[in-house]
Design a protein around this motif. Structure first.
Motif, PDB file in Angstrom:
ATOM      1  N   ARG A  10       0.877  -1.176   0.000  1.00  0.00           N
ATOM      2  CA  ARG A  10       0.000   0.000   0.000  1.00  0.00           C
ATOM      3  C   ARG A  10       0.916   1.228   0.000  1.00  0.00           C
ATOM      4  N   LEU A  11       0.968   1.914  -1.121  1.00  0.00           N
ATOM      5  CA  LEU A  11       1.915   3.012  -1.311  1.00  0.00           C
ATOM      6  C   LEU A  11       1.200   4.355  -1.333  1.00  0.00           C
ATOM      7  N   LEU A  12       1.720   5.293  -0.551  1.00  0.00           N
ATOM      8  CA  LEU A  12       1.299   6.683  -0.646  1.00  0.00           C
ATOM      9  C   LEU A  12       2.375   7.449  -1.396  1.00  0.00           C
ATOM     10  N   GLU A  13       1.969   8.149  -2.446  1.00  0.00           N
ATOM     11  CA  GLU A  13       2.881   9.032  -3.171  1.00  0.00           C
ATOM     12  C   GLU A  13       2.449  10.469  -2.918  1.00  0.00           C
ATOM     13  N   ILE A  14       3.323  11.273  -2.375  1.00  0.00           N
ATOM     14  CA  ILE A  14       3.033  12.688  -2.143  1.00  0.00           C
ATOM     15  C   ILE A  14       3.658  13.481  -3.281  1.00  0.00           C
ATOM     16  N   GLY A  15       2.815  13.982  -4.160  1.00  0.00           N
ATOM     17  CA  GLY A  15       3.276  14.678  -5.350  1.00  0.00           C
ATOM     18  C   GLY A  15       3.263  13.757  -6.559  1.00  0.00           C
ATOM     19  N   THR A  16       2.174  13.766  -7.314  1.00  0.00           N
ATOM     20  CA  THR A  16       1.961  12.802  -8.394  1.00  0.00           C
ATOM     21  C   THR A  16       2.865  13.040  -9.593  1.00  0.00           C
ATOM     22  N   GLY A  17       3.159  14.303  -9.866  1.00  0.00           N
ATOM     23  CA  GLY A  17       3.780  14.607 -11.153  1.00  0.00           C
ATOM     24  C   GLY A  17       2.830  14.210 -12.262  1.00  0.00           C
ATOM     25  N   TRP A  18       3.357  13.614 -13.315  1.00  0.00           N
ATOM     26  CA  TRP A  18       2.496  13.160 -14.411  1.00  0.00           C
ATOM     27  C   TRP A  18       2.334  11.643 -14.405  1.00  0.00           C
ATOM     28  N   GLY A  19       2.581  11.026 -13.253  1.00  0.00           N
ATOM     29  CA  GLY A  19       2.145   9.653 -13.050  1.00  0.00           C
ATOM     30  C   GLY A  19       3.144   8.543 -13.256  1.00  0.00           C
ATOM     31  N   GLU A  20       4.401   8.844 -13.613  1.00  0.00           N
ATOM     32  CA  GLU A  20       5.339   7.766 -13.951  1.00  0.00           C
ATOM     33  C   GLU A  20       5.653   6.878 -12.749  1.00  0.00           C
ATOM     34  N   LEU A  21       5.844   7.471 -11.584  1.00  0.00           N
ATOM     35  CA  LEU A  21       6.151   6.653 -10.406  1.00  0.00           C
ATOM     36  C   LEU A  21       4.970   5.755 -10.052  1.00  0.00           C
ATOM     37  N   ALA A  22       3.765   6.288 -10.090  1.00  0.00           N
ATOM     38  CA  ALA A  22       2.580   5.477  -9.802  1.00  0.00           C
ATOM     39  C   ALA A  22       2.453   4.325 -10.794  1.00  0.00           C
ATOM     40  N   LEU A  23       2.759   4.589 -12.054  1.00  0.00           N
ATOM     41  CA  LEU A  23       2.702   3.540 -13.075  1.00  0.00           C
ATOM     42  C   LEU A  23       3.694   2.419 -12.772  1.00  0.00           C
ATOM     43  N   ARG A  24       4.910   2.790 -12.407  1.00  0.00           N
ATOM     44  CA  ARG A  24       5.932   1.774 -12.166  1.00  0.00           C
ATOM     45  C   ARG A  24       5.670   1.019 -10.865  1.00  0.00           C
ATOM     46  N   ALA A  25       5.084   1.696  -9.888  1.00  0.00           N
ATOM     47  CA  ALA A  25       4.712   1.004  -8.646  1.00  0.00           C
ATOM     48  C   ALA A  25       3.569   0.028  -8.902  1.00  0.00           C
ATOM     49  N   ALA A  26       2.578   0.437  -9.685  1.00  0.00           N
ATOM     50  CA  ALA A  26       1.456  -0.443 -10.003  1.00  0.00           C
ATOM     51  C   ALA A  26       1.926  -1.666 -10.785  1.00  0.00           C
ATOM     52  N   ALA A  27       2.899  -1.469 -11.667  1.00  0.00           N
ATOM     53  CA  ALA A  27       3.433  -2.596 -12.435  1.00  0.00           C
ATOM     54  C   ALA A  27       4.090  -3.640 -11.530  1.00  0.00           C
ATOM     55  N   ARG A  28       4.512  -3.214 -10.349  1.00  0.00           N
ATOM     56  CA  ARG A  28       5.082  -4.142  -9.371  1.00  0.00           C
ATOM     57  C   ARG A  28       4.003  -4.866  -8.559  1.00  0.00           C
ATOM     58  N   GLY A  29       2.760  -4.433  -8.716  1.00  0.00           N
ATOM     59  CA  GLY A  29       1.670  -5.043  -7.970  1.00  0.00           C
ATOM     60  C   GLY A  29       1.231  -4.249  -6.764  1.00  0.00           C
ATOM     61  N   ALA A  30       1.726  -3.029  -6.630  1.00  0.00           N
ATOM     62  CA  ALA A  30       1.336  -2.183  -5.498  1.00  0.00           C
ATOM     63  C   ALA A  30      -0.017  -1.527  -5.749  1.00  0.00           C
ATOM     64  N   THR A  31      -0.675  -1.134  -4.654  1.00  0.00           N
ATOM     65  CA  THR A  31      -1.860  -0.283  -4.702  1.00  0.00           C
ATOM     66  C   THR A  31      -1.416   1.119  -4.324  1.00  0.00           C
ATOM     67  N   VAL A  32      -1.696   2.081  -5.175  1.00  0.00           N
ATOM     68  CA  VAL A  32      -1.113   3.410  -5.015  1.00  0.00           C
ATOM     69  C   VAL A  32      -2.199   4.447  -4.745  1.00  0.00           C
ATOM     70  N   TYR A  33      -1.956   5.266  -3.724  1.00  0.00           N
ATOM     71  CA  TYR A  33      -2.776   6.457  -3.478  1.00  0.00           C
ATOM     72  C   TYR A  33      -1.840   7.647  -3.642  1.00  0.00           C
ATOM     73  N   SER A  34      -2.091   8.442  -4.664  1.00  0.00           N
ATOM     74  CA  SER A  34      -1.192   9.544  -5.009  1.00  0.00           C
ATOM     75  C   SER A  34      -1.941  10.856  -4.893  1.00  0.00           C
ATOM     76  N   VAL A  35      -1.307  11.858  -4.273  1.00  0.00           N
ATOM     77  CA  VAL A  35      -1.972  13.151  -4.084  1.00  0.00           C
ATOM     78  C   VAL A  35      -1.212  14.246  -4.824  1.00  0.00           C
ATOM     79  N   THR A  36      -1.968  15.159  -5.369  1.00  0.00           N
ATOM     80  CA  THR A  36      -1.410  16.299  -6.099  1.00  0.00           C
ATOM     81  C   THR A  36      -2.332  17.489  -5.900  1.00  0.00           C
ATOM     82  N   LEU A  37      -1.799  18.698  -6.124  1.00  0.00           N
ATOM     83  CA  LEU A  37      -2.628  19.896  -6.117  1.00  0.00           C
ATOM     84  C   LEU A  37      -2.710  20.530  -7.504  1.00  0.00           C
ATOM     85  N   SER A  38      -2.201  19.832  -8.495  1.00  0.00           N
ATOM     86  CA  SER A  38      -2.247  20.329  -9.865  1.00  0.00           C
ATOM     87  C   SER A  38      -3.331  19.593 -10.637  1.00  0.00           C
ATOM     88  N   SER A  39      -4.357  20.317 -11.048  1.00  0.00           N
ATOM     89  CA  SER A  39      -5.438  19.689 -11.817  1.00  0.00           C
ATOM     90  C   SER A  39      -4.950  19.244 -13.190  1.00  0.00           C
TER      91      SER A  39
END
Length: 417
Positions: A200-229
């Motif tokens: 269960r991964l928390l990412e603070i600062g999504t960017g454009w999603g590359e880290l979340a993508l690579r974490a999900a590819a490992r089988g993680a569940t990701v909750y990522s927060v951003t303030l940029s719409s």
């Protein structure tokens, strides 16, 4: 140049006070550059500096306007004078690197003590209080996804890469090595945080999603927060296209509002936007949501502790034009804040400042090469000079050693003994 769009740039300061300040600033500037390893060329043919023919050259086009701007606004004026075209440099990063390497001695020590009396302070509306933070972030990251796509690689990673090369080879690393190096940076952080199947991964600062993508590819569940719409929209699009929409949630949410429990927390170059006063809250939030036995991996741009203390109340060109509310920590500050306010402890860190200098060089080259495309998006020549100054200003900081970037691993082992 539209004065309504660029009110601090279109016209240099005027009036008796500005002229007097400009004269004084001009004398201080000339005294400083006479002993620096660069060349400052003036319209009358005079050249100042100790640099030889291969030294970086700062070419003055409107020296009086330059002096008035720095007299009125210090280093903010240095950047604004470049935006206005008061001076040029064929090797802008090289010129700025000389200044960055000598930052402690450019101004005589007695005058440095008076800096708080005449330099501008951070506007109240730019402090990173919870109701201000989204507008601060939006001013940079919501400019345009297309703008960033014009100088970032295909991973859309906006942070230092990690090249598989020794430091001596980084000066010539090619553009086509960048995407893989960005993924290597992300993979190292995920490895250090222990992210794998079921995490269960928390990412603070999504960017454009590359880290979340690579974490999900490992089988993680990701909750990522951003303030940029803008970032959120593209990150969600990329995540859905990769087939990970069920594993990744991207929330438009302040990090302070995160609830739940996570096995790992990863944050890439987001602490710089938190603000000096809020570092305890940032790490307390991570401490609060981290599950027993969990790990934290952050990537943070850092500065020397003494300079951090000396500039923590300063309002700079970067604040005014690029990152409102931002401030860089020192490693010592991170260690101190976590020790005093959390159960987290720094366990490991790795510096990669030279890798950031190489990353910024590639961004700068790409941005310059795509000037026409950037202009087609509606970003005028002043904006492009501003952005070029920002990229070169940043690269100069890393090349001079004034700045570093650290991958830092934290956990609670000490608290569990």
């Amino acid at each position: 140049m539209d004065p309504e769009v660029w009110p601090g740039v279109a016209h240099p300061p005027s009036g008796t006070k500005a002229l007097v300040a400009g004269k004084a600033a001009g004398l201080l500037f000339k005294a400083a550059v006479r002993r620096l390893p660069l060349r400052v060329a003036y319209p009358d043919g005079s050249v100042l500096g100790t640099g030889g023919l291969d030294a970086p050259v700062m070419t003055m086009l409107r020296p009086a306007a330059f002096e008035v701007r720095i007299g009125d606004n210090g280093l903010i004026g240095l950047g604004e004078s470049f935006m206005a075209g008061d001076w040029e440099a064929s090797d802008l990063a090289g010129v700025l690197e000389v200044f960055a390497a000598s930052v402690d001695t450019l101004i005589p020590a007695p005058l440095q003590k008076l800096r708080t009396l005449y330099l501008p302070r951070t506007p109240r509306q730019e402090r990173n209080e919870e109701h201000n933070t989204r507008s601060n972030i939006s001013r940079h990251y919501d400019l345009s996804n297309e703008l960033f796509a014009n100088f970032l690689d295909t991973t859309m990673s906006y942070s230092s890469a990690l090249f598989p090369l020794g430091d001596g080879a980084l000066d010539s690393v090619p553009w086509d090595a960048l995407a893989e190096a960005q993924q290597a940076k992300i993979d190292r952080l995920l490895d250090k945080a222990g992210v794998g199947s079921g995490t269960r991964l928390l990412e603070i600062g999504t960017g454009w999603g590359e880290l979340a993508l690579r974490a999900a590819a490992r089988g993680a569940t990701v909750y990522s927060v951003t303030l940029s719409s803008e970032q959120r929209a593209l990150a969600q699009e990329r995540i859905a296209a990769a087939g990970y929409a069920d594993q990744v949630t991207v929330a438009l949410q302040d990090y302070r509002a995160v609830e739940g429990e996570f096995d790992a927390v990863v944050s890439v170059e987001m602490i710089e936007a938190v603000g000096y006063e809020y570092w305890p809250i940032y790490f307390q939030t991570i401490d609060r949501v981290l599950a027993p036995g969990g790990k934290v991996a952050i990537q943070a741009i850092t500065m020397p502790h003494g300079r951090m203390l000396a500039t923590r109340n300063a309002y700079t060109w970067v604040h005014k034009y690029i990152f409102p509310g931002g401030f860089l920590p020192s490693v010592r500050a991170i260690e101190s804040v976590t020790q005093q306010h959390t159960t987290l402890r720094v366990r490991e860190r790795m510096g990669l400042g030279d890798h950031y200098a190489a990353t910024l060089r590639l961004w700068e080259e790409q941005f310059t090469a795509r000037s026409a495309e950037v202009g087609g998006l509606g970003f005028d020549a002043v904006f492009q000079r501003m952005w070029l100054f920002y990229l070169c200003y940043s690269r100069a900081g890393f090349q001079s050693g004034y700045l570093d970037v650290q991958q830092i691993v934290l956990d609670r082992r000490e608290a569990q003994l």
